[in-house]
Write a protein that holds these residues in place. Structure first.
Motif, PDB file in Angstrom:
ATOM      1  N   TYR A 212       0.929  -1.033  -0.138  1.00 34.36           N
ATOM      2  CA  TYR A 212      -0.280   0.464  -0.228  1.00 34.36           C
ATOM      3  C   TYR A 212       0.874   1.043   0.222  1.00 34.36           C
ATOM      4  CZ  TYR A 212      -3.550   3.597   1.478  1.00 34.36           C
ATOM      5  OH  TYR A 212      -4.212   4.667   1.567  1.00 34.36           O
ATOM      6  N   PRO A 213       0.438   2.334  -0.933  1.00 34.71           N
ATOM      7  CA  PRO A 213      -0.776   2.473  -1.003  1.00 34.71           C
ATOM      8  C   PRO A 213      -0.923   2.357  -2.936  1.00 34.71           C
ATOM      9  CG  PRO A 213       0.541   4.211  -1.590  1.00 34.71           C
ATOM     10  CD  PRO A 213       1.233   3.429  -0.623  1.00 34.71           C
ATOM     11  N   TYR A 214       0.556   1.502  -3.775  1.00 38.45           N
ATOM     12  CA  TYR A 214      -0.132   1.167  -5.137  1.00 38.45           C
ATOM     13  C   TYR A 214      -0.414  -0.018  -5.054  1.00 38.45           C
ATOM     14  CZ  TYR A 214       2.999   5.835  -4.967  1.00 38.45           C
ATOM     15  OH  TYR A 214       3.112   6.994  -5.171  1.00 38.45           O
ATOM     16  N   GLY A 215      -0.323  -1.036  -4.528  1.00 39.27           N
ATOM     17  CA  GLY A 215      -0.831  -2.286  -4.310  1.00 39.27           C
ATOM     18  C   GLY A 215      -1.675  -2.716  -2.844  1.00 39.27           C
ATOM     19  N   ASN A 216      -1.951  -4.083  -2.991  1.00 41.31           N
ATOM     20  CA  ASN A 216      -2.517  -4.689  -1.858  1.00 41.31           C
ATOM     21  C   ASN A 216      -2.298  -5.477  -0.758  1.00 41.31           C
ATOM     22  OD1 ASN A 216      -3.951  -5.018  -5.344  1.00 41.31           O
ATOM     23  ND2 ASN A 216      -5.841  -4.662  -3.758  1.00 41.31           N
TER      24      ASN A 216
ATOM     25  N   VAL B 121     -12.750   3.600 -15.778  1.00 41.61           N
ATOM     26  CA  VAL B 121     -11.172   3.007 -16.055  1.00 41.61           C
ATOM     27  C   VAL B 121     -10.558   3.587 -16.658  1.00 41.61           C
ATOM     28  CG1 VAL B 121     -10.869   2.375 -18.675  1.00 41.61           C
ATOM     29  CG2 VAL B 121     -13.391   1.883 -17.533  1.00 41.61           C
ATOM     30  N   GLU B 122     -11.103   5.737 -16.590  1.00 42.78           N
ATOM     31  CA  GLU B 122      -9.204   6.500 -16.056  1.00 42.78           C
ATOM     32  C   GLU B 122      -9.022   7.171 -15.046  1.00 42.78           C
ATOM     33  OE1 GLU B 122      -8.172   6.471 -19.435  1.00 42.78           O
ATOM     34  OE2 GLU B 122      -9.720   5.445 -20.685  1.00 42.78           O
ATOM     35  N   PHE B 123      -9.826   6.618 -14.584  1.00 45.48           N
ATOM     36  CA  PHE B 123      -8.803   7.195 -13.051  1.00 45.48           C
ATOM     37  C   PHE B 123      -9.121   6.172 -11.539  1.00 45.48           C
ATOM     38  CE2 PHE B 123     -11.557  10.634 -10.131  1.00 45.48           C
ATOM     39  CZ  PHE B 123     -10.199   9.931  -8.575  1.00 45.48           C
ATOM     40  N   ILE B 124     -10.196   5.875 -11.037  1.00 43.28           N
ATOM     41  CA  ILE B 124     -10.331   5.477 -10.003  1.00 43.28           C
ATOM     42  C   ILE B 124     -10.322   3.766  -9.025  1.00 43.28           C
ATOM     43  CG2 ILE B 124     -12.688   4.519  -8.894  1.00 43.28           C
ATOM     44  CD1 ILE B 124     -14.485   6.862  -9.516  1.00 43.28           C
ATOM     45  N   ASP B 125     -10.222   3.322 -10.685  1.00 37.95           N
ATOM     46  CA  ASP B 125      -9.386   2.185 -10.262  1.00 37.95           C
ATOM     47  C   ASP B 125      -8.492   1.925 -10.808  1.00 37.95           C
ATOM     48  OD1 ASP B 125     -11.275   0.642  -9.730  1.00 37.95           O
ATOM     49  OD2 ASP B 125     -12.143  -0.423 -11.385  1.00 37.95           O
ATOM     50  N   LYS B 126      -8.221   2.910 -11.659  1.00 33.46           N
ATOM     51  CA  LYS B 126      -5.998   2.922 -12.019  1.00 33.46           C
ATOM     52  C   LYS B 126      -5.545   3.033 -10.959  1.00 33.46           C
ATOM     53  CE  LYS B 126      -5.275   4.401 -17.200  1.00 33.46           C
ATOM     54  NZ  LYS B 126      -5.252   5.688 -17.944  1.00 33.46           N
ATOM     55  N   ILE B 127      -5.840   3.444 -10.116  1.00 32.35           N
ATOM     56  CA  ILE B 127      -4.932   4.002  -8.491  1.00 32.35           C
ATOM     57  C   ILE B 127      -5.480   3.121  -7.890  1.00 32.35           C
ATOM     58  CG2 ILE B 127      -4.610   6.726 -10.021  1.00 32.35           C
ATOM     59  CD1 ILE B 127      -6.854   7.120  -6.988  1.00 32.35           C
TER      60      ILE B 127
ATOM     61  N   HIS C  39       0.476  14.086  -5.328  1.00 34.50           N
ATOM     62  CA  HIS C  39       2.218  13.808  -6.647  1.00 34.50           C
ATOM     63  C   HIS C  39       1.470  14.384  -7.900  1.00 34.50           C
ATOM     64  CE1 HIS C  39       3.689  10.884  -3.797  1.00 34.50           C
ATOM     65  NE2 HIS C  39       3.424  10.421  -3.527  1.00 34.50           N
ATOM     66  N   ARG C  40       0.598  15.561  -7.580  1.00 34.27           N
ATOM     67  CA  ARG C  40       0.326  16.037  -9.105  1.00 34.27           C
ATOM     68  C   ARG C  40      -0.219  15.401  -9.991  1.00 34.27           C
ATOM     69  NH1 ARG C  40       1.843  21.054  -8.219  1.00 34.27           N
ATOM     70  NH2 ARG C  40       1.730  21.593  -9.914  1.00 34.27           N
TER      71      ARG C  40
ATOM     72  N   ASN D 290       2.445   6.097  -9.210  1.00 38.89           N
ATOM     73  CA  ASN D 290       3.730   5.747  -9.410  1.00 38.89           C
ATOM     74  C   ASN D 290       4.342   5.059 -10.728  1.00 38.89           C
ATOM     75  OD1 ASN D 290       4.987   3.484  -8.119  1.00 38.89           O
ATOM     76  ND2 ASN D 290       4.191   2.423  -8.585  1.00 38.89           N
ATOM     77  N   GLY D 291       4.214   6.448 -11.396  1.00 40.06           N
ATOM     78  CA  GLY D 291       4.616   5.938 -12.882  1.00 40.06           C
ATOM     79  C   GLY D 291       3.379   6.310 -14.260  1.00 40.06           C
ATOM     80  N   THR D 292       1.953   6.219 -13.472  1.00 36.82           N
ATOM     81  CA  THR D 292       1.021   7.095 -14.620  1.00 36.82           C
ATOM     82  C   THR D 292       0.365   8.235 -14.082  1.00 36.82           C
ATOM     83  OG1 THR D 292       0.957   4.357 -14.750  1.00 36.82           O
ATOM     84  CG2 THR D 292      -1.309   5.473 -14.761  1.00 36.82           C
ATOM     85  N   ARG D 293       0.469   8.792 -15.487  1.00 41.88           N
ATOM     86  CA  ARG D 293      -0.309   9.740 -14.818  1.00 41.88           C
ATOM     87  C   ARG D 293      -1.464   9.497 -15.617  1.00 41.88           C
ATOM     88  NH1 ARG D 293       1.319  15.023 -14.045  1.00 41.88           N
ATOM     89  NH2 ARG D 293       3.144  13.683 -13.362  1.00 41.88           N
ATOM     90  N   ILE D 294      -2.455  10.390 -14.715  1.00 45.16           N
ATOM     91  CA  ILE D 294      -3.749  10.205 -14.339  1.00 45.16           C
ATOM     92  C   ILE D 294      -3.857  11.490 -15.078  1.00 45.16           C
ATOM     93  CG2 ILE D 294      -6.266  10.124 -13.485  1.00 45.16           C
ATOM     94  CD1 ILE D 294      -4.627   7.086 -13.307  1.00 45.16           C
ATOM     95  N   PHE D 295      -3.885  12.458 -14.375  1.00 46.66           N
ATOM     96  CA  PHE D 295      -4.286  14.202 -15.567  1.00 46.66           C
ATOM     97  C   PHE D 295      -2.491  15.163 -15.531  1.00 46.66           C
ATOM     98  CE2 PHE D 295      -5.420  14.382 -10.271  1.00 46.66           C
ATOM     99  CZ  PHE D 295      -4.403  15.094 -10.219  1.00 46.66           C
TER     100      PHE D 295
END
Length: 447
Positions: A122-126, A310-316, A353-354, A358-363
């Motif tokens: 956590y926070p990037y995994g389970n 798909v583009e935000f909530i589950d991605k993080i 983290h703006r 974790n390396g994936t840009r959301i916005f």
């Protein structure tokens, strides 16, 4: 005997007059109780008795009596048998308060969800987070601050905290829950959902699919001055549109949440009451209008429902998150987002983290600058569907702090200068919590 009958008759007349006079209020009281009960039981998995004694246990909502059908997944409520309202659960869309015309047999759409187990901490995994000790953190001060959030006053639980998390440099350095809650408990964010709606616009802008400076695409505004209102004005709550945000009476917001079939239309129907870009007015109707505008960006309704997950909530990894929808299957962007405290904290970390997860840009990085720019006439209190401390409302907390705020003291605080995210959930009592004291003690614990 005649005298007794006369007295009974007079009482009945008075009761009828009172009911008629308070008809709309009874409607909303029953509606609030039924909706809250249905969501608490079927979204959050709580017991009906617990919900009655806590979430629905305040006046005047506690005058309503609930019935829950666990098999068919619905709840009803009425006030002494008057004005019965019903809320039904729909898979993927949560609970919705319905009217007599709503077809409960019709098939509803279900958003696509991706729940991929990530074998990282956590926070990037389970997985369990790494044990980390920071030498610049005074853990005793952190503990005292968290204990303050839960502390009773003269033996009474007036603060009514349910969950507090403190995250520093991506690590949970403090976590506490009230009895009956834990890290897996889904909690309603209320108006924190507004910040989710804002983020959806940030994602679309990053993807080049819209520009928030464009005019709001509302057909009814094309031939009057409202045609000059931009999406930007709506995100800043600075459109100049009329709106009454009062939860203590029959107002625009209570009529929208507990009577409307299509909540995206409530604000669109309002005239201008002030100048565009010069009249800040907090409005839940504006957030639902933005949800309706968002729906127009997609070719199909299914794409609209899928998009935030798909583009935000589950991605993080906010897999517990569920945003409830109205009778027309529009996301209720003003009020009805549910998630566990740890998943809500991930939302704060995304902003800390703006936009990079974790390396994936959301916005885009610049979106944070946009949402933290103070709305004109808000006195530094509000930005793009986020609350700000730019005006020093919390005088002992860094001014770069900003937050997602919800009814009854739901909070996600992002404090970049301290590398902190602080999450608080609960039901604020009459005396409430001094959030300035709570936050300043946490900040002072970080050297």
């Amino acid at each position: 005997m005649k005298k007794a009958l006369k007295i009974i008759g007079i009482i009945l007349v008075v009761v009828i007059i009172l009911i008629a006079f308070n008809y709309s209020k009874l409607n909303i009281m029953s509606g609030y109780s039924a909706k809250n009960m249905s969501s608490s039981v079927f979204v959050a998995g709580r017991a009906p008795a617990f919900t009655d004694s806590t979430d629905n246990g305040f006046a005047p909502i506690n005058f309503a009596r609930d019935y829950v059908n666990l098999e068919d997944k619905y709840a009803t409520a009425s006030v002494y048998g008057f004005m019965t309202r019903k809320a039904v659960f729909r898979k993927g869309l949560g609970s919705v308060l319905i009217d007599d015309d709503y077809d409960t047999t019709k098939e509803t759409s279900i958003p696509f969800r991706s729940n991929i187990a990530r074998m990282t901490p956590y926070p990037y995994g389970n997985m369990k987070q790494k044990d980390t000790t920071f030498t610049n953190v005074d853990y005793k001060k952190i503990e005292n601050a968290v204990n303050y959030a839960f502390a009773k006053v003269n033996g009474e639980d007036v603060k009514k905290a349910r969950a507090v998390l403190v995250l520093y440099k991506d690590q949970i350095i403090a976590e506490q829950y009230a009895k009956g809650f834990n890290k897996d408990s889904k909690i309603l964010g209320w108006s924190m959902t507004k910040s989710l709606i804002s983020t959806m616009y940030g994602v679309l802008q990053y993807q080049g699919k819209l520009n928030v400076q464009d005019k709001a695409p509302i057909e009814a505004w094309k031939n009057d001055e409202r045609n000059n209102i931009t999406i930007h004005n709506l995100l800043q709550m600075n459109s100049g549109l009329e709106w009454e945000e009062n939860y203590e009476t029959i107002s625009d917001v209570t009529k929208m949440l507990f009577l409307a079939k299509d909540m995206t239309a409530a604000q669109a129907d309002k005239p201008l009451a002030g100048k565009i870009n010069e009249t800040w007015n907090y409005s839940s109707g504006t957030s639902n209008l933005l949800s309706g505008i968002l729906r127009k960006q997609f070719d199909t309704h299914q794409e609209y429902l899928n998009f935030p997950y798909v583009e935000f909530i589950d991605k993080i990894g906010m897999h517990s998150m569920l945003i409830e929808a109205d009778m027309e299957e529009n996301y209720v962007g003003s009020s009805y987002g549910w998630a566990t405290p740890r998943d809500w904290a991930k939302f704060g970390l995304l902003y800390l983290h703006r936009g990079d997860w974790n390396g994936t840009r959301i916005f885009d990085d610049s979106w944070v600058d946009y949402i933290t720019k103070p709305t004109p006439t808000s006195k530094g209190r509000y930005g793009g569907h986020f609350w700000l401390n730019a005006g020093g409302f919390h005088p002992d907390v860094p001014k770069d702090m900003y937050s997602a705020n919800g009814y009854q003291g739901q909070r996600i605080y992002i404090i970049p200068s301290k590398d902190l995210v602080v999450v608080r959930f609960g039901l604020v009592g009459k005396k409430g919590t001094d959030f300035n004291k709570f936050l300043s003690e946490i900040c002072n614990a970080i050297e």
